[in-house]
Design a protein around this motif. Structure first.
Motif, PDB file in Angstrom:
ATOM      1  N   ARG A   1      54.440 -16.830  50.322  1.00  0.00           N
ATOM      2  CA  ARG A   1      53.570 -17.588  51.215  1.00  0.00           C
ATOM      3  C   ARG A   1      52.187 -17.714  50.590  1.00  0.00           C
ATOM      4  NH1 ARG A   1      54.866 -17.629  56.666  1.00  0.00           N
ATOM      5  NH2 ARG A   1      53.281 -19.266  56.728  1.00  0.00           N
TER       6      ARG A   1
ATOM      7  N   ARG B   1      47.441 -20.069  60.578  1.00  0.00           N
ATOM      8  CA  ARG B   1      48.623 -19.698  59.786  1.00  0.00           C
ATOM      9  C   ARG B   1      48.384 -18.439  58.959  1.00  0.00           C
ATOM     10  NH1 ARG B   1      51.225 -25.434  57.863  1.00  0.00           N
ATOM     11  NH2 ARG B   1      52.360 -24.056  56.441  1.00  0.00           N
TER      12      ARG B   1
ATOM     13  N   ASP C   1      52.779 -27.165  53.570  1.00  0.00           N
ATOM     14  CA  ASP C   1      54.203 -26.930  53.860  1.00  0.00           C
ATOM     15  C   ASP C   1      55.050 -27.087  52.598  1.00  0.00           C
ATOM     16  OD1 ASP C   1      53.706 -26.487  56.567  1.00  0.00           O
ATOM     17  OD2 ASP C   1      54.043 -28.594  57.115  1.00  0.00           O
TER      18      ASP C   1
ATOM     19  N   GLU D   1      54.464 -24.091  50.231  1.00  0.00           N
ATOM     20  CA  GLU D   1      55.107 -22.864  50.710  1.00  0.00           C
ATOM     21  C   GLU D   1      56.623 -22.947  50.559  1.00  0.00           C
ATOM     22  OE1 GLU D   1      53.414 -21.571  54.512  1.00  0.00           O
ATOM     23  OE2 GLU D   1      52.074 -20.380  53.224  1.00  0.00           O
TER      24      GLU D   1
END
Length: 275
Positions: free
Chosen positions: A10, A123, A262, A265
């Motif tokens: 991540r 996040r 997105d 990741e």
């Protein structure tokens, strides 16, 4: 070192430039200052010339302008000597208060920046920042940004370290400030090639901004007034320039960043790293 420290799944942080990235759509604040600076010393430059070295520390930017062939020849003609480091030092001292005055009129957050940054924090990402501005200029900018809700977790300015962009030292300091590692867990977002290259130099993901920053140099009103067909041509030109400068991704502005986060990741989860 534990293997997990080198194999992130991540992102841990996003690091942003300032002018043209989070504030000052079109990166307009420095331009008048550079033009007026050289005019004060009897040398005419135009905005297009002033933009070429953008992203560098401002002393380096002034030096790059003063040693550019056309400007150097004009300096030699006007002053009877080549443009040298002592001249650059003198211009830099004059430039800093000029740019500090200019940024007061160009400190508005770029549309969508705050909501994007809030979403990144939600996040779990830390928010870092580096800039080609020096500390005296940022002493003016920071409270203006804070009043609009933007307070990053750190700030590294040109002049804080022995060298600045396109080298990695400002990013090294930022990752240390944020206590984040490895660089593959970091995304650097910037509107200039030197700013992208400082991210590449440390091994981070880098995202270029084609529309909001220095690459086009248009105010938001000028951009919105541009016909759609012309907009697309400008977008393609700016995108090509930023990709050639090292961007992994290019988007219009920081408002478009979340889908790229997105994608990065997803790549990390597959074991991919920045090339």
């Amino acid at each position: 070192m534990h293997p997990a420290l080198n194999t992130p799944t991540r992102l841990q942080a996003a690091v942003f430039d300032w002018a043209g990235t989070v504030i000052d759509f079109g990166s307009l604040a420095p331009m008048d200052a550079f033009v007026q600076l050289f005019a004060r010393y009897g040398v005419r430059i135009d905005v297009a010339e002033a933009r070429v070295p953008m992203g560098l520390a401002k002393w380096d930017h002034i030096h790059a302008l003063g040693t550019a062939p056309r400007i150097a020849a004009e300096w030699q003609r006007v002053h009877g000597r080549p443009f040298g480091d002592a001249d650059c030092d003198a211009l830099y001292e004059v430039f800093t208060p000029m740019n500090a005055a200019s940024v007061r009129d160009h400190a508005q957050l770029i549309p969508g920046a705050l909501s994007t940054l809030d979403a990144l924090r939600a996040r779990g990402l830390k928010i870092g920042s580096t800039t080609g501005y020096n500390r005296p200029i940022m002493d003016v900018v920071q409270p203006l940004a804070a009043a609009q809700g933007y307070v990053p977790d750190n700030l590294v300015c040109a002049g804080d370290l022995a060298s600045a962009r396109p080298g990695p030292l400002m990013m090294v300091r930022t990752l240390s400030d944020l206590q984040v590692w490895p660089p593959a867990a970091v995304v650097k977002v910037d509107d200039t090639v030197p700013g992208l290259q400082e991210g590449r130099a440390i091994g981070a993901w880098v995202v270029g901004l084609a529309i909001s920053g220095n690459t086009l140099g248009l105010s938001q009103a000028q951009w919105q007034a541009t016909p759609a067909a012309e907009q697309q041509g400008l977008r393609e030109q700016a995108t090509a320039e930023l990709l050639a400068g090292g961007a992994h991704y290019v988007i219009d502005s920081v408002a478009d960043l979340l889908p790229v986060i997105d994608q990065i990741e997803a790549r990390l989860a597959r074991g991919e790293r920045p090339d």
